[in-house]
Design a protein around this motif. Structure first.
Motif, short mmCIF file in Angstrom:
data_model
loop_
_atom_site.label_atom_id
_atom_site.label_comp_id
_atom_site.label_asym_id
_atom_site.label_seq_id
_atom_site.Cartn_x
_atom_site.Cartn_y
_atom_site.Cartn_z
N VAL A 111 -29.68 45.03 16.89
CA VAL A 111 -29.48 43.95 16.33
C VAL A 111 -28.77 44.10 14.92
N ILE A 112 -30.55 43.86 14.51
CA ILE A 112 -30.40 44.65 12.94
C ILE A 112 -29.95 45.96 12.63
N CYS A 162 -27.12 46.62 10.29
CA CYS A 162 -26.78 48.01 8.71
C CYS A 162 -25.49 48.73 8.72
N PHE A 163 -24.56 48.99 9.18
CA PHE A 163 -23.91 49.30 9.77
C PHE A 163 -22.70 48.52 8.66
N GLY A 193 -30.14 44.30 1.65
CA GLY A 193 -31.48 44.34 3.09
C GLY A 193 -32.45 44.27 2.22
N LEU A 194 -32.62 43.73 0.55
CA LEU A 194 -34.05 42.49 0.77
C LEU A 194 -33.65 41.47 0.56
N ILE A 195 -32.18 40.59 0.65
CA ILE A 195 -32.27 39.55 0.92
C ILE A 195 -32.27 39.44 2.18
N VAL A 234 -40.84 44.97 6.85
CA VAL A 234 -40.14 46.29 5.98
C VAL A 234 -39.56 47.12 6.84
N ILE A 235 -39.42 47.44 8.05
CA ILE A 235 -38.59 48.08 9.13
C ILE A 235 -37.09 47.52 9.17
N ALA A 236 -36.83 46.11 8.55
CA ALA A 236 -35.13 45.94 8.39
C ALA A 236 -34.82 46.38 7.30
N PHE A 237 -35.75 45.97 6.37
CA PHE A 237 -35.22 46.66 5.09
C PHE A 237 -35.47 48.44 4.58
N VAL A 238 -36.28 48.94 5.43
CA VAL A 238 -35.57 50.41 5.20
C VAL A 238 -34.74 50.58 5.46
N MET A 239 -34.13 50.43 7.48
CA MET A 239 -33.40 50.72 7.74
C MET A 239 -32.62 50.38 7.17
#
Length: 413
Positions: free
Chosen positions: A277-278, A282-283, A325-327, A383-388
Motif C-alpha cells: 500500500v505504501i 510512493c508511485f 514522503g517525510l510529511i 523509516v521504511i516508508a520514508f526510504v521507499m
C-alpha cells in the motif's frame, strides 16, 4: 558561507503552488496514501502484538504450560514424580491434577464440559485461575463436599446459581460399556470469569473428590509451569523422559499453538500487504515529480545555464519528493500511535454504539480487541516508508538532470 542550494530550491518547490491543479492533487494524494499505509501498518502490528500479549498473559496464565499424563492408571509415586518435575531446570512449578470429561445436567439443561480436578494447595504454582474466581479462591473447594467451580458462561447456559445442585454424568470406565453412566451430585461453589472461551468449556473440583468418584489412588497428571513458554514442548518432553512412568506428553503448543502461529503469520502478511500500500502511494510521488519536471523545464534550463550541475538538479527533485514522503511518514506515525494507544477503548465505544461485539468470548480466547504499541516497530515502519518515498524520486530526478537548456530555452522563444 555554505548554502545547500538543492535543499533550499527543493523545499521551495515543495511548498509552491503548482500551475497544474492536478499535480497538487496527486501530491496531496501521495502524502495521504503514505500516511494511511503507515498508520494502518502501525495499528495492525499493535493489534497483533496485543493478541500475542493476551495469549501469554491471559490464556497461558490460566492453562498449564505443559502436562504429563500417565498412559495407564495413575502415578506410582506421585510425590517423588512431582518433586523431580518441580526441580527440573527451566520448570517454575508443578501440581497434580485429574482430568474428567462429562455432562453437567441441571433440570432439562445439559452442558458438555472438561472438569479439572486440582489440588488447591499447589494449583497456584502452575496457573493464575484463582484470581478470576468470584467471591473467594481455591478454599471454596472443600474436600468431601463434591463442590465444583464453573465458568460464568457455562453457568448461564445451565441457568444455575452459586449454591445450587447439579448432576455430573460420566461415561462408564473403559471395558465397562454395558454399564449405565455414572451420575454424581455436585454443588456449585463459585464462578470464575476469564473473559474467553475457557469460561464456557472448563470447570474445577477438588482432586480428592475426583479420586473418590473415579476410584483412583493417585493423580494421573502433572501440570507444569515453565520459564520459556515457547520452549514448553521440548522441556515437557525432557521432564517426561526423566520420570519412570509411561506418559503422554503435551503442552500449550499442541493444544493452543495454532493461535500463536496464526498471529505470527498474520503479522508477516500485514508487513507485506501494507508495505505494498505504501509502495502504491510512493508511485504517486513518481507521478507528481514527473509532472513537476515537465512543469519546471524552463527553470531547470535556466539553472543549468547558470552552472547548476546534474547532481544539484537531481538533489532538488529528490528533496521535493522526500519532503512529501517525510510529511506522509510522520503524519502516519502520529495517527498510528494515537489509534494504537486508544484502540481498545475506540473499539469498545463502537461496540456499545452499534450493540454488537466484534470478538465473541465463546469463539476467541478473549472478548476484546487488544493493542500493544512497540515504538521500535513504529520507527522501523516510518523509516521504511520514508526510504521507499526517497527511492521513488530517483527516476524523476534523473530525468530532470537530462533536460537540454538549448532546446527548452529555444522553444520558449
Amino acid at each position: 558561507m555554505f548554502r545547500p542550494l538543492a535543499l533550499f530550491i527543493g523545499l521551495r518547490y515543495s511548498q509552491a503552488k503548482h500551475k497544474n491543479k492536478f499535480v497538487s492533487f496527486i501530491s496531496i494524494a501521495s502524502i495521504l496514501g503514505i500516511s494511511l499505509g503507515v498508520a494502518v501498518l502501525i495499528v495492525g502490528l499493535s493489534t497483533m502484538n496485543g493478541f500475542e500479549k493476551a495469549l501469554r498473559e491471559q490464556m497461558l496464565a490460566v492453562i498449564p504450560h505443559a502436562e504429563l499424563e500417565t498412559v495407564h492408571g495413575s502415578f506410582r509415586n506421585l510425590n517423588r514424580s512431582l518433586q523431580q518435575a518441580a526441580d527440573y531446570p527451566g520448570v517454575i512449578g508443578a501440581s497434580p491434577y485429574i482430568s474428567l470429561n462429562g455432562l453437567l445436567q441441571k433440570d432439562n439443561e445439559m452442558k458438555a464440559l472438561q472438569i479439572r480436578a486440582v489440588m488447591p494447595e499447589s494449583e497456584n504454582n502452575v496457573t493464575a485461575v484463582e484470581q478470576y474466581i468470584k467471591g473467594g479462591g481455591w478454599e471454596l473447594l472443600e474436600e468431601g463436599q463434591n463442590a465444583i467451580i464453573l465458568g460464568k458462561s457455562a453457568a448461564e447456559k445451565l441457568d444455575i446459581n452459586v449454591g445450587d445442585s447439579l448432576i455430573l454424568i460420566l461415561p462408564p470406565a473403559s471395558g465397562q460399556h454395558l454399564k449405565a453412566p455414572q451420575q454424581i451430585k455436585l454443588t456449585l461453589a463459585a464462578l470464575f470469569e476469564m473473559g474467553g472461551q475457557l469460561d464456557n468449556a472448563l470447570g474445577f473440583m477438588h482432586i480428592e473428590d475426583a479420586k473418590q468418584i473415579l476410584g483412583m489412588q493417585s493423580a494421573n497428571g502433572i501440570a507444569l509451569k515453565v520459564e520459556d513458554v515457547l520452549n514448553a514442548q521440548i522441556l515437557a518432553r525432557d521432564v517426561g523422559y526423566s520420570l519412570s512412568d509411561y506418559l503422554y506428553i503435551k503442552s500449550w503448543i499442541t493444544s493452543q499453538g495454532y493461535l500463536y502461529q496464526d498471529i505470527q503469520m498474520v503479522k508477516s502478511l500485514m508487513y507485506v500487504i501494507l508495505l505494498l500500500v505504501i509502495a502504491v502511494a510512493c508511485f504517486n510521488i513518481v507521478s507528481t515529480l514527473v509532472m513537476a519536471v515537465n512543469e519546471k523545464k524552463g527553470d531547470i534550463a535556466i539553472l543549468k545555464t547558470m552552472g547548476a550541475s546534474k547532481w544539484m538538479l537531481r538533489g532538488i527533485f529528490i528533496v521535493q519528493g522526500a519532503f512529501n514522503g517525510l510529511i506522509g511518514s510522520l503524519l502516519g506515525a502520529l495517527i498510528g500511535i494515537y489509534l494504537a494507544l486508544n484502540l481498545t477503548d475506540i473499539i469498545k465505544f463502537i461496540e456499545n454504539l452499534i450493540g454488537h461485539k466484534f470478538l465473541s468470548g465463546d469463539i476467541y480466547f478473549i472478548d476484546f480487541l487488544p493493542s500493544q504499541l512497540i515504538y521500535s516497530q513504529v520507527v522501523v515502519v516510518t523509516v521504511i516508508a520514508f526510504v521507499m518515498s526517497v527511492l521513488s524520486t530517483v527516476y524523476p530526478a534523473w530525468r530532470a538532470s537530462n533536460v537540454e537548456p538549448a532546446e527548452e530555452l529555444g522553444f520558449s522563444h
